[in-house]
Scaffold this motif. Structure first.
Motif, PDB file in Angstrom:
ATOM      1  N   ASN A   1       4.543   9.420 -24.754  1.00  0.00           N
ATOM      2  CA  ASN A   1       3.740   9.912 -25.890  1.00  0.00           C
ATOM      3  C   ASN A   1       4.618  10.375 -27.041  1.00  0.00           C
ATOM      4  N   LYS A   2       5.684   9.643 -27.336  1.00  0.00           N
ATOM      5  CA  LYS A   2       6.590   9.994 -28.420  1.00  0.00           C
ATOM      6  C   LYS A   2       6.197   9.348 -29.749  1.00  0.00           C
ATOM      7  N   LEU A   3       5.291   8.375 -29.704  1.00  0.00           N
ATOM      8  CA  LEU A   3       4.902   7.666 -30.920  1.00  0.00           C
ATOM      9  C   LEU A   3       3.532   8.141 -31.391  1.00  0.00           C
ATOM     10  N   PRO A   4       3.395   8.429 -32.673  1.00  0.00           N
ATOM     11  CA  PRO A   4       2.095   8.893 -33.186  1.00  0.00           C
ATOM     12  C   PRO A   4       0.986   7.865 -33.008  1.00  0.00           C
ATOM     13  N   GLN A   5       1.358   6.581 -32.991  1.00  0.00           N
ATOM     14  CA  GLN A   5       0.341   5.531 -32.832  1.00  0.00           C
ATOM     15  C   GLN A   5      -0.318   5.567 -31.456  1.00  0.00           C
ATOM     16  N   LEU A   6       0.280   6.295 -30.509  1.00  0.00           N
ATOM     17  CA  LEU A   6      -0.289   6.392 -29.164  1.00  0.00           C
ATOM     18  C   LEU A   6      -1.265   7.558 -29.031  1.00  0.00           C
ATOM     19  N   GLU A   7      -1.389   8.342 -30.094  1.00  0.00           N
ATOM     20  CA  GLU A   7      -2.312   9.486 -30.072  1.00  0.00           C
ATOM     21  C   GLU A   7      -3.707   9.004 -30.435  1.00  0.00           C
ATOM     22  N   LEU A   8      -4.343   8.356 -29.491  1.00  0.00           N
ATOM     23  CA  LEU A   8      -5.636   7.724 -29.712  1.00  0.00           C
ATOM     24  C   LEU A   8      -6.776   8.701 -29.442  1.00  0.00           C
ATOM     25  N   ASP A   9      -7.897   8.466 -30.128  1.00  0.00           N
ATOM     26  CA  ASP A   9      -9.073   9.293 -29.875  1.00  0.00           C
ATOM     27  C   ASP A   9      -9.596   9.084 -28.452  1.00  0.00           C
ATOM     28  N   ASP A  10      -9.455   7.863 -27.960  1.00  0.00           N
ATOM     29  CA  ASP A  10      -9.884   7.535 -26.602  1.00  0.00           C
ATOM     30  C   ASP A  10      -8.729   6.841 -25.883  1.00  0.00           C
ATOM     31  N   PRO A  11      -7.813   7.634 -25.299  1.00  0.00           N
ATOM     32  CA  PRO A  11      -6.616   7.047 -24.680  1.00  0.00           C
ATOM     33  C   PRO A  11      -6.827   6.576 -23.245  1.00  0.00           C
ATOM     34  N   ALA A  12      -8.069   6.570 -22.774  1.00  0.00           N
ATOM     35  CA  ALA A  12      -8.316   6.290 -21.349  1.00  0.00           C
ATOM     36  C   ALA A  12      -7.789   4.927 -20.928  1.00  0.00           C
ATOM     37  N   PHE A  13      -7.959   3.922 -21.770  1.00  0.00           N
ATOM     38  CA  PHE A  13      -7.513   2.584 -21.376  1.00  0.00           C
ATOM     39  C   PHE A  13      -5.997   2.520 -21.237  1.00  0.00           C
ATOM     40  N   LEU A  14      -5.288   3.229 -22.122  1.00  0.00           N
ATOM     41  CA  LEU A  14      -3.828   3.224 -22.069  1.00  0.00           C
ATOM     42  C   LEU A  14      -3.327   4.037 -20.877  1.00  0.00           C
ATOM     43  N   GLU A  15      -4.016   5.131 -20.559  1.00  0.00           N
ATOM     44  CA  GLU A  15      -3.662   5.930 -19.387  1.00  0.00           C
ATOM     45  C   GLU A  15      -3.820   5.115 -18.108  1.00  0.00           C
ATOM     46  N   LYS A  16      -4.921   4.392 -18.004  1.00  0.00           N
ATOM     47  CA  LYS A  16      -5.181   3.579 -16.812  1.00  0.00           C
ATOM     48  C   LYS A  16      -4.090   2.531 -16.626  1.00  0.00           C
ATOM     49  N   ILE A  17      -3.678   1.903 -17.718  1.00  0.00           N
ATOM     50  CA  ILE A  17      -2.618   0.891 -17.660  1.00  0.00           C
ATOM     51  C   ILE A  17      -1.299   1.527 -17.235  1.00  0.00           C
ATOM     52  N   PHE A  18      -0.995   2.687 -17.811  1.00  0.00           N
ATOM     53  CA  PHE A  18       0.252   3.395 -17.500  1.00  0.00           C
ATOM     54  C   PHE A  18       0.363   3.671 -16.008  1.00  0.00           C
ATOM     55  N   TRP A  19      -0.694   4.242 -15.423  1.00  0.00           N
ATOM     56  CA  TRP A  19      -0.658   4.590 -14.003  1.00  0.00           C
ATOM     57  C   TRP A  19      -0.603   3.337 -13.135  1.00  0.00           C
ATOM     58  N   GLN A  20      -1.365   2.318 -13.518  1.00  0.00           N
ATOM     59  CA  GLN A  20      -1.376   1.088 -12.732  1.00  0.00           C
ATOM     60  C   GLN A  20       0.008   0.455 -12.669  1.00  0.00           C
ATOM     61  N   MET A  21       0.704   0.427 -13.803  1.00  0.00           N
ATOM     62  CA  MET A  21       2.011  -0.226 -13.825  1.00  0.00           C
ATOM     63  C   MET A  21       3.084   0.612 -13.120  1.00  0.00           C
ATOM     64  N   LEU A  22       2.985   1.926 -13.184  1.00  0.00           N
ATOM     65  CA  LEU A  22       3.942   2.757 -12.440  1.00  0.00           C
ATOM     66  C   LEU A  22       3.786   2.545 -10.938  1.00  0.00           C
ATOM     67  N   LEU A  23       2.550   2.519 -10.468  1.00  0.00           N
ATOM     68  CA  LEU A  23       2.319   2.319  -9.041  1.00  0.00           C
ATOM     69  C   LEU A  23       2.728   0.911  -8.610  1.00  0.00           C
ATOM     70  N   THR A  24       2.474  -0.059  -9.466  1.00  0.00           N
ATOM     71  CA  THR A  24       2.896  -1.431  -9.160  1.00  0.00           C
ATOM     72  C   THR A  24       4.419  -1.534  -9.132  1.00  0.00           C
ATOM     73  N   ALA A  25       5.066  -0.889 -10.101  1.00  0.00           N
ATOM     74  CA  ALA A  25       6.527  -0.919 -10.164  1.00  0.00           C
ATOM     75  C   ALA A  25       7.149  -0.265  -8.933  1.00  0.00           C
ATOM     76  N   LEU A  26       6.496   0.786  -8.426  1.00  0.00           N
ATOM     77  CA  LEU A  26       7.017   1.447  -7.229  1.00  0.00           C
ATOM     78  C   LEU A  26       6.849   0.577  -5.982  1.00  0.00           C
ATOM     79  N   GLU A  27       5.923  -0.355  -6.029  1.00  0.00           N
ATOM     80  CA  GLU A  27       5.835  -1.344  -4.953  1.00  0.00           C
ATOM     81  C   GLU A  27       6.956  -2.360  -5.089  1.00  0.00           C
TER      82      GLU A  27
END
Length: 406
Positions: A185-211
């Motif tokens: 969350n270092k970029l202002p463009q990521l400060e979305l009114d509805d960040p849910a879709f980006l959060e879901k992607i973030f968690w999904q890729m971290l868990l996938t990467a750990l696999e």
């Protein structure tokens, strides 16, 4: 807010209100905005320059980026690339900083990602993957989704061979992130009114990467950082447990688990973490400090004196030990003993008289009959001792080990 003075807080609050007004207008008049983009952007610029004539260029451009994302998000034409180009041209034309296309490209890419257009989203996002962990995971996600299309769904053996090209790209992006370790969350463009879709992607890729890369510690670290930042207790607990299980010899995850247990009032769990730290880092002062801190919170004399003895044996600075003695007596309702200890502390360590004065004031509030005042003073005392001891111990602790929390 990024780097602004405290006196600018009112300005940024008013800017936020202006953005909210525009968001509402765009939502109610989407077709009108689409049909008159130059007029609309001219109106936006006029409103900014009239209300905020001295607004810094960065904030000015960030405001335009947020408006552009809202325009694209609300429009029924956002799947039309000719329309997207028109929006981009109008937004870039009014931006003040060089490299204005960076923010617009990210905004457009995120909008395309939100609508599921991974192919075109990559065109706008892939050059900025290493700027922020969430942006990087978004790029990796695009490649990962495209990889699922590389094999026919009706072929049961399609996933039995090595990963396809798109999945390899996705893995490569995640490894690049692990190597460069960008913040989150270092970029202002990521400060979305509805960040849910980006959060879901973030968690999904971290868990996938750990696999894919189960021994890569950074994926857990950045997950914990984001969980705390976004106030997500479920993911924080999940990643803490994952870190403690996979990297059980790592002091960082055990430290985070300790603080997590304290926050959840699990004294027994915190004690278990301290015992594990003592076994793994017998010559480190940090586990002893954490044990002393836990003793202050539980008021168990046997436990406190056990850790106190250990602290002296392992060479904890004497003024810290006496500071803990004062605090333990005070919080155990041994008021006379606590005041006597404070007097000795002030006499023996004259350079800390300024701190002793503050402690005496807090002691007065803690022993008062005002319950609210007492609770506030107790918390302030614990926070003060915590911060002071961390600073002192960070100077003494072996720099080859991770520094104390704080």
């Amino acid at each position: 807010m990024r780097g602004e003075k405290l006196s600018d807080a009112i300005t940024y609050e008013k800017l936020h209100l202006l953005k909210r007004d525009f968001d509402g207008y765009i939502g109610r008049n989407t077709a009108k905005v689409d049909a008159n983009l130059p007029v609309f952007y001219g109106y936006v610029i006029s409103a900014i320059e009239t209300s905020f004539p001295n607004l810094p260029n960065d904030a000015y451009d960030e405001f335009l980026d947020s408006i552009t994302f809202k325009v694209l998000d609300a429009s029924a034409n956002s799947g039309d690339f000719e329309y997207i180009k028109k929006v981009m041209a109008n937004a870039v034309r009014f931006k003040k900083n060089k490299g204005a296309e960076l923010g617009i490209n990210i905004v457009v890419g995120l909008k395309l990602l939100k609508t599921g257009d991974c192919i075109h989203a990559l065109n706008f996002l892939k050059n900025y993957a290493a700027l922020d962990a969430k942006l990087g995971t978004a790029v990796a996600y695009c490649y990962y989704i495209l990889s699922l299309r590389e094999f026919k769904k009706d072929d049961p053996s399609s996933k039995s061979h090595r990963p396809g090209e798109m999945e390899l790209f996705s893995r490569e992006i995640m490894l690049i992130l692990a190597k460069k370790k960008p913040g989150v969350n270092k970029l202002p463009q990521l400060e979305l009114d509805d960040p849910a879709f980006l959060e879901k992607i973030f968690w999904q890729m971290l868990l996938t990467a750990l696999e894919w890369f189960p021994s890569e510690k950074w994926f857990v670290e950045i997950g914990l950082e984001n969980a705390v930042l976004t106030g997500n207790p479920d993911m924080r607990k999940r990643f803490l447990e994952m870190g403690a299980e996979r990297f059980y010899n790592d002091i960082q995850f055990l430290r985070e688990m300790y603080y997590y247990k304290l926050e959840n009032r699990d004294a027994a769990g915190a004690a278990g973490v301290v015992n594990q730290l003592l076994k793994q880092y017998p010559d480190n002062l940090e586990p002893i400090y954490l044990g002393l801190k836990l003793s202050l919170l539980t008021n168990k004399k046997i436990t406190y004196h056990s850790f106190r003895k250990l602290a002296i044996t392992k060479g904890m600075p004497q003024h810290l030990v006496e500071l803990f003695d004062f605090a333990f007596d005070l919080l155990s309702n041994e008021q006379k003993e606590a005041i006597n200890r404070l007097a000795e502390f002030e006499k023996e360590f004259s350079r800390l008289q300024f701190y002793a004065t503050t402690l005496r004031y807090l002691a007065g509030d803690i022993t008062s009959n005002d319950e609210l005042r007492m609770k506030k003073a107790r918390k302030t005392l614990l926070d003060s001792i915590d911060q002071y001891c961390l600073e002192e111990l960070n100077r003494k602790i072996d720099r080859k080990l991770p520094v104390l929390r704080g």
